[in-house]
Design an enzyme around this catalytic site. Structure first.
Site, short mmCIF file in Angstrom:
data_model
loop_
_atom_site.label_atom_id
_atom_site.label_comp_id
_atom_site.label_asym_id
_atom_site.label_seq_id
_atom_site.Cartn_x
_atom_site.Cartn_y
_atom_site.Cartn_z
CG HIS A 292 0.41 4.31 -0.41
ND1 HIS A 292 0.04 5.56 0.03
CD2 HIS A 292 -0.37 3.42 0.28
CE1 HIS A 292 -0.91 5.44 0.94
NE2 HIS A 292 -1.17 4.16 1.11
CG ASP B 115 -3.85 3.79 3.44
OD1 ASP B 115 -3.66 4.07 2.25
OD2 ASP B 115 -4.87 3.21 3.85
CG ASP C 44 1.51 7.54 -2.35
OD1 ASP C 44 0.64 7.05 -3.10
OD2 ASP C 44 1.35 7.66 -1.13
#
Length: 291
Positions: free
Chosen positions: A267, A110, A239
């Protein structure tokens, strides 16, 4: 001297805490295990707790260093901290230098991608390889889907809902995991943000996806700088934000790479498939850097 808050469950998070003062921030980090160094970087709205099961699996053979950015997890920001991703990169850089981390494998996820790559590009001699999980490292302002997400999750109403109701934690984590997170686990993601003021940093980051172009350009250049290093790319196949084309861009950037798609993970693959991720890191590292 900072201490662990009472809400942290030592069974879920069974590690010794470390803190270091950096520019007035009380920066919390884990430093667990012995062996080759892994630097594990979280994104939004998570903290080092995200890696707890990965660390538990790897710590017998690796030194796992996992920091919390100021305002996240157990790190307390200085009163005037802006919480910008570029500022997180600056703090992380100082931590890496003060700990004198060397021969490091950078593990990113991320926002840890642009933050971590930007930092590593300033000190490439300290990094021997990278593990890339559901992230990016270039400007996203031209991506229509990410732009839409940034406008929706980063608009004034969403930011206000995050500040008032912890919307990003309560919405993003259940939406972007395929595993149903227990109430105890969710509590550990909620508690770092107990007040509207404490949520201001996690509220701003969705909008910064398309606004932090300078940091993302620095990260993109760092990918070029580090492109000769071995890379492991482990991707959550479900994701909703970063599709396969993002993974393929990393594959093109790192000629010496191995890819593994976890088809049933989303994710936050550290929650969905921590043991698979840890096993992939261990196997890849052993084959790539034999002792």
């Amino acid at each position: 001297m900072a201490t662990r808050p009472d809400w942290v469950d030592g069974t879920l998070y069974p590690f010794a805490d470390h803190w270091r003062d950096i520019d007035g921030h009380e920066v919390h980090y884990l430093d667990v295990g012995d062996g080759p160094t892994l630097l594990l970087l979280h994104g939004n709205p998570t903290w080092s707790f995200l890696y707890r099961d990965v660390i538990a699996r790897l710590a017998p053979g690796y030194r796992c260093v996992a920091p919390d950015y100021p305002g996240f997890g157990l790190s307390t920001p200085a009163w005037n901290y802006d919480g910008a991703p570029s500022s997180h990169a600056d703090v992380l850089e100082q931590l890496v230098v003060e700990l004198d981390l060397r021969d490091v494998v950078l593990v990113v996820h991320d926002w840890g991608g642009p933050i971590g790559f930007a930092m590593a590009g300033r000190h490439p001699e300290r990094f021997r390889g990278v593990v890339i999980t559901n992230t990016w490292a270039w400007p996203l302002d031209g991506d229509p889907w990410v732009g839409l997400f940034s406008r929706l999750a980063g608009n004034p109403l969403s930011r206000e809902l995050t500040r008032r109701a912890n919307l990003f934690v309560n919405g993003a984590l259940p939406t972007a995991t395929t595993t149903k997170l227990s109430s105890e686990v969710m509590q550990h993601y909620r508690m770092p943000f107990p007040t509207p003021e404490s949520r201001r940093f996690t509220a701003r980051l969705p909008r910064d996806l398309v606004r932090e172009k300078d940091l993302e350009l620095e990260a993109a250049q760092a990918v070029v700088t580090l492109s000769g290093r071995p890379a492991l790319i482990v991707w959550g196949g479900r994701d909703p934000l970063f599709p396969p084309r993002v993974r393929k861009r990393f594959e093109n950037a790192f000629p010496d790479h191995r890819s593994w798609v976890l088809e049933d993970a989303s994710h936050f693959l550290q929650e969905d498939a921590p043991h698979e991720l840890a096993a992939a890191i261990d196997e890849w590292h052993g084959n790539t850097f034999p002792s």
